[in-house]
Design a protein around this motif. Structure first.
Motif, PDB file in Angstrom:
ATOM      1  N   UNK A  65      44.158  73.856  96.026  1.00  0.00           N
ATOM      2  CA  UNK A  65      42.994  73.029  95.694  1.00  0.00           C
ATOM      3  C   UNK A  65      41.909  73.183  96.755  1.00  0.00           C
ATOM      4  N   UNK A  66      42.320  73.244  98.019  1.00  0.00           N
ATOM      5  CA  UNK A  66      41.341  73.407  99.090  1.00  0.00           C
ATOM      6  C   UNK A  66      40.729  74.806  99.076  1.00  0.00           C
ATOM      7  N   UNK A  67      41.502  75.769  98.609  1.00  0.00           N
ATOM      8  CA  UNK A  67      41.032  77.147  98.534  1.00  0.00           C
ATOM      9  C   UNK A  67      39.863  77.282  97.566  1.00  0.00           C
ATOM     10  N   UNK A  68      39.956  76.565  96.436  1.00  0.00           N
ATOM     11  CA  UNK A  68      38.858  76.569  95.457  1.00  0.00           C
ATOM     12  C   UNK A  68      38.900  75.281  94.639  1.00  0.00           C
ATOM     13  N   UNK A  95      42.433  77.782 106.169  1.00  0.00           N
ATOM     14  CA  UNK A  95      42.352  76.730 105.164  1.00  0.00           C
ATOM     15  C   UNK A  95      42.426  75.345 105.798  1.00  0.00           C
ATOM     16  N   UNK A  96      43.295  75.210 106.789  1.00  0.00           N
ATOM     17  CA  UNK A  96      43.543  73.875 107.345  1.00  0.00           C
ATOM     18  C   UNK A  96      42.522  73.483 108.401  1.00  0.00           C
ATOM     19  N   UNK A  97      42.022  74.441 109.141  1.00  0.00           N
ATOM     20  CA  UNK A  97      41.082  74.123 110.219  1.00  0.00           C
ATOM     21  C   UNK A  97      40.064  75.235 110.357  1.00  0.00           C
ATOM     22  N   UNK A 104      45.790  78.304  83.667  1.00  0.00           N
ATOM     23  CA  UNK A 104      45.306  79.687  83.727  1.00  0.00           C
ATOM     24  C   UNK A 104      44.494  79.928  85.000  1.00  0.00           C
ATOM     25  N   UNK A 105      43.690  78.941  85.395  1.00  0.00           N
ATOM     26  CA  UNK A 105      42.960  79.059  86.660  1.00  0.00           C
ATOM     27  C   UNK A 105      43.936  79.149  87.834  1.00  0.00           C
ATOM     28  N   UNK A 106      44.970  78.304  87.804  1.00  0.00           N
ATOM     29  CA  UNK A 106      45.965  78.318  88.865  1.00  0.00           C
ATOM     30  C   UNK A 106      46.710  79.633  88.939  1.00  0.00           C
ATOM     31  N   UNK A 107      47.038  80.196  87.785  1.00  0.00           N
ATOM     32  CA  UNK A 107      47.744  81.470  87.751  1.00  0.00           C
ATOM     33  C   UNK A 107      46.868  82.599  88.296  1.00  0.00           C
ATOM     34  N   UNK A 131      44.175  85.461  94.154  1.00  0.00           N
ATOM     35  CA  UNK A 131      43.592  84.663  95.242  1.00  0.00           C
ATOM     36  C   UNK A 131      42.123  84.320  94.990  1.00  0.00           C
ATOM     37  N   UNK A 132      41.766  84.208  93.729  1.00  0.00           N
ATOM     38  CA  UNK A 132      40.399  83.836  93.341  1.00  0.00           C
ATOM     39  C   UNK A 132      40.420  83.314  91.918  1.00  0.00           C
ATOM     40  N   UNK A 133      39.417  82.518  91.565  1.00  0.00           N
ATOM     41  CA  UNK A 133      39.311  81.986  90.209  1.00  0.00           C
ATOM     42  C   UNK A 133      38.400  82.870  89.362  1.00  0.00           C
ATOM     43  N   UNK A 134      38.828  83.108  88.123  1.00  0.00           N
ATOM     44  CA  UNK A 134      38.021  83.843  87.156  1.00  0.00           C
ATOM     45  C   UNK A 134      37.826  82.915  85.957  1.00  0.00           C
ATOM     46  N   UNK A 135      36.747  82.140  86.014  1.00  0.00           N
ATOM     47  CA  UNK A 135      36.554  81.056  85.058  1.00  0.00           C
ATOM     48  C   UNK A 135      36.394  81.573  83.633  1.00  0.00           C
ATOM     49  N   UNK A 136      35.567  82.596  83.437  1.00  0.00           N
ATOM     50  CA  UNK A 136      35.347  83.130  82.090  1.00  0.00           C
ATOM     51  C   UNK A 136      36.638  83.658  81.481  1.00  0.00           C
ATOM     52  N   UNK A 137      37.389  84.425  82.253  1.00  0.00           N
ATOM     53  CA  UNK A 137      38.643  85.002  81.758  1.00  0.00           C
ATOM     54  C   UNK A 137      39.655  83.899  81.439  1.00  0.00           C
ATOM     55  N   UNK A 138      39.748  82.899  82.301  1.00  0.00           N
ATOM     56  CA  UNK A 138      40.689  81.794  82.074  1.00  0.00           C
ATOM     57  C   UNK A 138      40.282  80.968  80.859  1.00  0.00           C
ATOM     58  N   UNK A 139      38.985  80.782  80.675  1.00  0.00           N
ATOM     59  CA  UNK A 139      38.488  80.026  79.525  1.00  0.00           C
ATOM     60  C   UNK A 139      38.822  80.756  78.219  1.00  0.00           C
ATOM     61  N   UNK A 140      38.642  82.080  78.212  1.00  0.00           N
ATOM     62  CA  UNK A 140      38.946  82.866  77.019  1.00  0.00           C
ATOM     63  C   UNK A 140      40.443  82.844  76.707  1.00  0.00           C
TER      64      UNK A 140
END
Length: 250
Positions: free
Chosen positions: A11-14, A242-244, A63-66, A72-81
């Motif tokens: 969650x902190x990552x994105x 991530x933590x500091x 799908x976003x989590x996967x 190690x990144x979110x692909x919103x369009x791909x996850x939405x599809x």
């Protein structure tokens, strides 16, 4: 790194991963404001609509989590599809368990004998335990294994019976998350002006996101251990960032 540490670092990552459940919770708030005491057909339609939106929010988050685990990144369009393409199957698979529960719940709300209503309440409480096992694992299973919905249901039930102790411990942890989220949501609900709408929705969304990401990591560790270990190693390597966040030296 424990699953809980991985979860919060995801969650902190994105933090954008919270968006599906945030959107869902705010829409639910609007519906509740428009229909304060729905009855009859209106109640049934609202229950159905919120269920469909909830399934969509779960799938989108998963799908976003996967994607976050794999790349190690979110692909919103791909996850939405992917969510849109899989939504019908998810609704069919979860619907065969949810609809009977909804019908019993709806019957319990209708005017009638007190004994009948009490009996339905007891039945609902008994059904909620196995239903919680299935409905928390089934959407995640369907995102991970990409099988037709009937096979996904069978695989999920087989997984629960084969790994009952582990699944039971996971559900207990999930229940703790839900109760903590509910108590915190009830607390922030008392905050004037923004408590009833904004803060309440944010806490509920955060709680839902935590729950389903936790289940995702639980199943990943068992279904795709190499992917889980690779992600765990990546998070260990970047834990300090991530933590500091580092401070620039003068």
């Amino acid at each position: 790194m424990t699953r809980l540490s991985l979860l919060f670092n995801m969650i902190r990552m994105d933090p954008i991963i919270l968006v599906p459940f945030l959107g869902y919770q705010f829409v639910v708030q609007v519906i509740q404001a428009m229909f304060s005491e729905p009855k009859g057909v209106a109640l049934g339609l609202i229950m159905g609509l919120t269920w469909v939106m909830g399934v969509f929010a779960k799938a989108f988050t998963l799908y976003l989590g996967l994607e976050l685990v794999k790349d190690n990144a979110l692909f919103i369009d791909a996850s939405f599809k992917k969510t849109k393409a899989r939504l019908t199957a998810l609704l069919l698979a979860t619907g065969i368990f949810v609809f009977p529960f909804f019908i019993l719940f709806y019957m319990g709300l209708q005017p009638g004998e007190e004994v009948q209503a009490s009996g339905l309440l007891v039945l609902l409480m008994l059904l909620s335990v196995p239903l919680s096992f299935i409905l928390h694992l089934l959407p995640v299973h369907m995102v991970l294994i990409e099988l037709p919905w009937k096979q996904s249901v069978r695989k999920t039930l087989q997984f629960i019976t084969t790994h009952f102790k582990e699944t039971f411990r996971m559900i207990v942890t999930v229940f703790f998350f839900w109760m903590s989220s509910l108590l915190l949501a009830l607390f922030v609900y008392q905050v004037p002006v923004i408590g009833e709408s904004v803060l309440f929705a944010v806490v509920q969304a955060l709680g839902s996101c935590i729950v389903y990401l936790f289940v995702l990591l639980f199943l990943l560790e068992r279904k795709k251990p190499s992917l889980f270990r690779e992600f765990e190693s990546y998070m260990d390597e970047h834990r300090l960032n991530l933590e500091a966040p580092s401070l620039d030296e003068d």
